[in-house]
Structure formats: structure tokens, C-alpha cells
Design an enzyme around this catalytic site. Sequence first.
Site, PDB file in Angstrom:
ATOM      1  N   GLN A 156     -46.851  16.785  78.595  1.00  9.21           N
ATOM      2  CA  GLN A 156     -46.697  16.167  79.919  1.00  9.21           C
ATOM      3  C   GLN A 156     -45.258  15.696  80.102  1.00  9.21           C
ATOM      4  OE1 GLN A 156     -48.953  12.507  80.301  1.00  9.21           O
ATOM      5  NE2 GLN A 156     -49.010  12.664  82.523  1.00  9.21           N
ATOM      6  N   TYR A 215     -43.226  13.881  82.346  1.00 10.00           N
ATOM      7  CA  TYR A 215     -42.987  12.954  83.458  1.00 10.00           C
ATOM      8  C   TYR A 215     -41.787  12.045  83.151  1.00 10.00           C
ATOM      9  CZ  TYR A 215     -47.608  13.636  85.756  1.00 10.00           C
ATOM     10  OH  TYR A 215     -48.699  14.115  86.418  1.00 10.00           O
ATOM     11  N   SER A 216     -41.921  11.215  82.078  1.00 10.42           N
ATOM     12  CA  SER A 216     -40.947  10.136  81.835  1.00 10.42           C
ATOM     13  C   SER A 216     -39.558  10.678  81.540  1.00 10.42           C
ATOM     14  CB  SER A 216     -41.398   9.282  80.649  1.00 10.42           C
ATOM     15  OG  SER A 216     -42.694   8.799  80.865  1.00 10.42           O
ATOM     16  N   SER A 221     -45.060  13.500  74.412  1.00  9.60           N
ATOM     17  CA  SER A 221     -45.952  13.604  73.250  1.00  9.60           C
ATOM     18  C   SER A 221     -46.227  15.059  72.921  1.00  9.60           C
ATOM     19  CB  SER A 221     -47.279  12.895  73.533  1.00  9.60           C
ATOM     20  OG  SER A 221     -47.063  11.522  73.715  1.00  9.60           O
ATOM     21  N   GLU A 231     -56.358  10.899  83.806  1.00  9.97           N
ATOM     22  CA  GLU A 231     -56.072  10.464  82.447  1.00  9.97           C
ATOM     23  C   GLU A 231     -57.075   9.408  81.947  1.00  9.97           C
ATOM     24  OE1 GLU A 231     -51.869   9.829  82.207  1.00  9.97           O
ATOM     25  OE2 GLU A 231     -51.892   9.285  80.109  1.00  9.97           O
ATOM     26  N   SER A 260     -47.612   0.473  81.436  1.00  6.53           N
ATOM     27  CA  SER A 260     -47.508  -0.727  80.592  1.00  6.53           C
ATOM     28  C   SER A 260     -48.413  -1.842  81.140  1.00  6.53           C
ATOM     29  CB  SER A 260     -46.062  -1.212  80.557  1.00  6.53           C
ATOM     30  OG  SER A 260     -45.722  -1.762  81.811  1.00  6.53           O
ATOM     31  N   GLU A 272     -47.632  -4.796  81.981  1.00  4.28           N
ATOM     32  CA  GLU A 272     -47.038  -5.512  83.126  1.00  4.28           C
ATOM     33  C   GLU A 272     -47.305  -4.745  84.428  1.00  4.28           C
ATOM     34  OE1 GLU A 272     -45.406  -4.859  80.251  1.00  4.28           O
ATOM     35  OE2 GLU A 272     -45.524  -6.898  79.460  1.00  4.28           O
TER      36      GLU A 272
HETATM   37  C1  FAD Z   1     -46.918   6.648  72.402  1.00  9.71           C
HETATM   38  C2  FAD Z   1     -46.371   7.056  73.733  1.00  9.71           C
HETATM   39  C3  FAD Z   1     -46.603   8.321  74.208  1.00  9.71           C
HETATM   40  C4  FAD Z   1     -46.062   8.709  75.452  1.00  9.71           C
HETATM   41  N1  FAD Z   1     -46.288  10.007  75.873  1.00  9.71           N
HETATM   42  C5  FAD Z   1     -45.727  10.413  77.041  1.00  9.71           C
HETATM   43  C6  FAD Z   1     -45.859  11.776  77.469  1.00  9.71           C
HETATM   44  O1  FAD Z   1     -46.481  12.605  76.798  1.00  9.71           O
HETATM   45  N2  FAD Z   1     -45.269  12.159  78.621  1.00  9.71           N
HETATM   46  C7  FAD Z   1     -44.576  11.289  79.399  1.00  9.71           C
HETATM   47  O2  FAD Z   1     -44.103  11.709  80.450  1.00  9.71           O
HETATM   48  N3  FAD Z   1     -44.414   9.993  79.030  1.00  9.71           N
HETATM   49  C8  FAD Z   1     -44.961   9.539  77.863  1.00  9.71           C
HETATM   50  N4  FAD Z   1     -44.801   8.228  77.452  1.00  9.71           N
HETATM   51  C9  FAD Z   1     -43.945   7.350  78.247  1.00  9.71           C
HETATM   52  C10 FAD Z   1     -44.668   6.241  78.971  1.00  9.71           C
HETATM   53  O3  FAD Z   1     -45.331   6.718  80.099  1.00  9.71           O
HETATM   54  C11 FAD Z   1     -43.586   5.185  79.342  1.00  9.71           C
HETATM   55  O4  FAD Z   1     -43.118   4.626  78.128  1.00  9.71           O
HETATM   56  C12 FAD Z   1     -44.111   4.098  80.222  1.00  9.71           C
HETATM   57  O5  FAD Z   1     -44.404   4.599  81.500  1.00  9.71           O
HETATM   58  C13 FAD Z   1     -43.087   2.949  80.358  1.00  9.71           C
HETATM   59  O6  FAD Z   1     -41.857   3.434  80.768  1.00  9.71           O
HETATM   60  P1  FAD Z   1     -40.517   3.106  79.956  1.00  9.71           P
HETATM   61  O7  FAD Z   1     -40.765   3.356  78.520  1.00  9.71           O
HETATM   62  O8  FAD Z   1     -39.398   3.804  80.632  1.00  9.71           O
HETATM   63  O9  FAD Z   1     -40.313   1.528  80.094  1.00  9.71           O
HETATM   64  P2  FAD Z   1     -39.714   0.762  81.359  1.00  9.71           P
HETATM   65  O10 FAD Z   1     -40.361   1.268  82.605  1.00  9.71           O
HETATM   66  O11 FAD Z   1     -38.235   0.792  81.266  1.00  9.71           O
HETATM   67  O12 FAD Z   1     -40.245  -0.699  81.082  1.00  9.71           O
HETATM   68  C14 FAD Z   1     -39.599  -1.605  80.175  1.00  9.71           C
HETATM   69  C15 FAD Z   1     -40.325  -2.931  80.252  1.00  9.71           C
HETATM   70  O13 FAD Z   1     -40.192  -3.484  81.590  1.00  9.71           O
HETATM   71  C16 FAD Z   1     -41.469  -3.741  82.142  1.00  9.71           C
HETATM   72  N5  FAD Z   1     -41.455  -3.429  83.581  1.00  9.71           N
HETATM   73  C17 FAD Z   1     -40.993  -2.296  84.162  1.00  9.71           C
HETATM   74  N6  FAD Z   1     -41.157  -2.367  85.511  1.00  9.71           N
HETATM   75  C18 FAD Z   1     -41.754  -3.561  85.767  1.00  9.71           C
HETATM   76  C19 FAD Z   1     -42.203  -4.206  86.962  1.00  9.71           C
HETATM   77  N7  FAD Z   1     -42.079  -3.616  88.163  1.00  9.71           N
HETATM   78  N8  FAD Z   1     -42.793  -5.417  86.841  1.00  9.71           N
HETATM   79  C20 FAD Z   1     -42.946  -6.023  85.633  1.00  9.71           C
HETATM   80  N9  FAD Z   1     -42.525  -5.452  84.466  1.00  9.71           N
HETATM   81  C21 FAD Z   1     -41.951  -4.239  84.526  1.00  9.71           C
HETATM   82  C22 FAD Z   1     -42.429  -2.809  81.408  1.00  9.71           C
HETATM   83  O14 FAD Z   1     -43.757  -3.297  81.414  1.00  9.71           O
HETATM   84  C23 FAD Z   1     -41.840  -2.815  79.989  1.00  9.71           C
HETATM   85  O15 FAD Z   1     -42.270  -3.955  79.305  1.00  9.71           O
HETATM   86  C24 FAD Z   1     -45.318   7.800  76.222  1.00  9.71           C
HETATM   87  C25 FAD Z   1     -45.093   6.511  75.741  1.00  9.71           C
HETATM   88  C26 FAD Z   1     -45.596   6.133  74.507  1.00  9.71           C
HETATM   89  C27 FAD Z   1     -45.311   4.733  74.017  1.00  9.71           C
END
Ligand code: FAD
Length: 387
Positions: A129, A131-132, A164, A247, A366, A368
Site C-alpha cells: 500500500q 499512501y504515506s 509494509s 481496512e 494514529s 490522536e
Molecule cells: C508498522 C507500520 C506499518 C505501516 N504500513 C504502511 C503501509 O503499508 N503503507 C502506508 O502507506 N503507510 C504505512 N504506515 C504509515 C502510517 O499510516 C503513518 O505512520 C501514519 O498515518 C502516521 O503518519 P506519520 O508517521 O507521517 O506521522 P505524522 O502524521 O507526522 O504524525 C506525527 C505525530 O503527530 C500527531 N498528529 C498529526 N496530525 C495531528 C493532528 N491533526 N492532531 C493531533 N495530532 C496530530 C500524530 O498522532 C503523531 O503522534 C505504517 C506505519 C507503521 C507504524
Amino acid sequence: MRFTPQDEEFRAQVREWLEANLTGPFAGLRGTGGPGREHQRHAERLAWNQHLAAAGWTCLGWPAEHGGRGATLEQQVIFHEEYARAAAPARVSIVGEELLGPTLIAFGTAEQQQRFLPPIKAVAELWCQGYSEPGAGSDLAAVATRAGLQGAEWVITGQKVWTSLAHLADWCFVLARTESGSQRQTGLSYLLVPMRQPGVTVRPIRQLTGTSEFNEVFFDGARTAAANVVGEPGDGWRIAKATLAIERGAAMLGQQVGFRRELENLINLARRTGAGTDPLLRDKLARARAGLEVIRDYALDTLGGNDDAEASVLKILWSRWHSDLGELAMEINGASSLVTRGEPYDLDDWQRLFLFSRADTIYGGSDEIQLNIIASRALGLPRSGNS
Ligand SMILES: Cc1cc2nc3c(=O)[nH]c(=O)nc-3n(C[C@H](O)[C@H](O)[C@H](O)COP(=O)(O)OP(=O)(O)OC[C@H]3O[C@@H](n4cnc5c(N)ncnc54)[C@H](O)[C@@H]3O)c2cc1C
């Protein structure tokens, strides 16, 4: 959710099949794979997954005309519960089977369905997937990966992250910006991109557990056929959101059977080591047991619904419960939690649980973000500056 006598017959059938088939070459696979352990016995788990497929135990919920069993939600829950109860190996086909497949069934063209669904069902092609991105996680609408049509192909440039199992995948569904100058949710498209080509570089990321399950993925002029766009070009946001809603499916109930086994093992450990006589640890174990019952009841009550706030409540309940369990495991193991058994970085199951469950409150949205959804959609609170 109530299970009928027919459902219980189905349960017996699943249980019998698993008992009869997790034998011979597959006997040693019980308990392998899953979060933090995806590196374990991948080739054998792939063979097992193909064996499941040949017997019709993949894609249970897909309609029969697309090669599924057309199983009811109850039957899907039963399958996942029995699968977890048998400690059958974690499936390698989950992203294709549970995310892309249902998306293509809902939004794909007949040609896309004919091309992509059979190899997903047979576990002949694995998916990831995309996306991120480094600048687009919680704020997914900030996606910056670009794609443009050149002749009969999309040409894709950009970077994904946390992808992943990308290192094992044949294909990736990629959210990319296909209208130059477009902002936020507009101008995005949902592209199906082959991973094994010169324009794609996959770089594994080493995790706290010492293993690498997710990756950075670089698209540098990667190509895919013009027809490999799901929905209309520019309509990718709608399709991507639909995949996210899918999902949260029936597999969740199987995950909880796994949680229950972890808790029972921890209780047994506390009995053996004497930690179970400590009043504070006893309280925490009893609370964990009560919490698990709440999660299961809530999941059974809300499964199959399409209420975003309910899905967020469930995500928060289980993700916090599971990461708390990891911490409790460290407390019960005491000082020995701090030491690894061998080199290099040879974690035991409790250490791995503690470290990997840090991810539970991040992936799939997350905590939050889930709290923001509950605050605005269930409680009707006005949006704050950053939600
Ligand atoms: C084990 C694992 C597998 C994953 N697998 C995939 C995958 O296969 N494909 C894929 O596309 N992605 C994948 N991800 C990514 C996952 O979707 C993102 O990590 C997640 O969406 C959070 O984005 P970020 O890591 O950029 O954190 P950020 O969005 O930068 O967030 C950082 C912190 O800020 C907080 N925050 C952000 N915005 C707000 C808000 N508006 N209000 C309050 N708090 C906020 C968050 O809660 C977090 O604590 C995976 C992540 C993990 C940990």
C-alpha cells in the site's frame, strides 16, 4: 452479532480443516509471522497461503462471481477466530486480499477485476500500500508523488515511506498527484504499479525490533499502463478513503484471539515466576482481562457498520490495550526484560511484543487522529486549529 447453528457447523469445518492441514511440511509454521515477525519463514508461509487458496480459504468475503466464497460477516469472523486459535501462520497475502481486492470489486473495471483478482485469490501476486510519504502521513492529502500520462503509460516520480512488505510485493497501489498544480484532495489518482521494474527502488527501514518490515519506496520514472488507474483519473482520494474504510474488517476479531493468547501466556508466566503475588501486577492483569472483554464486545457490536467514530473508538481501545500489555509484560519479566539473549539483538517474544506494539497507536491512523474523529463526529465538538 449472533452465531447460528449453521455458523457453528462452519466453525467446526474450519477447525477440522486447519487441524488436518497444519501438518506435514506445514506443522512447524504454527505461530510464525505477523507484526514484528514478518521475516520468519516467508517462503514456507507463502506456500501455506497458496495451499489455503487452493482449498478455497482465501478471499472468503468476496462474492462468488469474483472467486470468493460469498461468506457472511459472521463466517468471516469465525474463520479468523479459528485461524488465530490454531496459531496458523500469519498470511502473506493480506494487503491484496483484504484491501485492494475489495476496492477493485467496488470500483475496478471488468478488465481490472479479471486481470488482478485471480492472482490475489491464488496468492500468485503480492501487494503493498503506497499512501504515506515523508510529508504526508496523518495529513494524507499532502501527497506529493507525481504521475503523468506519456503515451500509453503513467510515469511516476516521488517517494513513499513506511510501505509494509514492499520488499516482497509484486505490485503497489499508489496514491499520486496526476493533475499538476492541484491541491489537497483534488487531482489525485489511485494507480496500480508493478514493483519489479527499473524505476522502483525499495530500501528497507530497520525497526526497533531489529527487523525490517516496512520500507522507503522511490519511484523514479516508474511506469504503469494507462489503464491501471482505479476510478477516474483525479478521483483517487475517494477510492483511497474507501480502501481505508475496508481496512477495519472482520480480521480484527482474529487479531483479538491472538491478543487473548498473549494475555494467557503472560498470566501463566506471572503464576510461574511469582509475579502474580504482587498486588499491583495482579490488578493490572485483571484489568487487562476486563479490557479484552470490552474490546471483543464492542467489536462484535459495531463490526460491519460504517460509522467512522465507532471505528475510531475500537482502534483506540485495542491499540492502547495492546501497547499497555507490552509494558505489563516488561514489568512481569522484571530486570531480565532489559537483557537480550544472544547476538545480534536476539529478542524474546515479550521484548518483541513491547517494542512492536509501539506501532499500534500509529498505523491505520494514529490515536490522536482517532481522538479528533471522535471529538468532531461523535461529540459534535468544533474543529480545533490542527484537526
Ligand atoms: C508498522 C507500520 C506499518 C505501516 N504500513 C504502511 C503501509 O503499508 N503503507 C502506508 O502507506 N503507510 C504505512 N504506515 C504509515 C502510517 O499510516 C503513518 O505512520 C501514519 O498515518 C502516521 O503518519 P506519520 O508517521 O507521517 O506521522 P505524522 O502524521 O507526522 O504524525 C506525527 C505525530 O503527530 C500527531 N498528529 C498529526 N496530525 C495531528 C493532528 N491533526 N492532531 C493531533 N495530532 C496530530 C500524530 O498522532 C503523531 O503522534 C505504517 C506505519 C507503521 C507504524
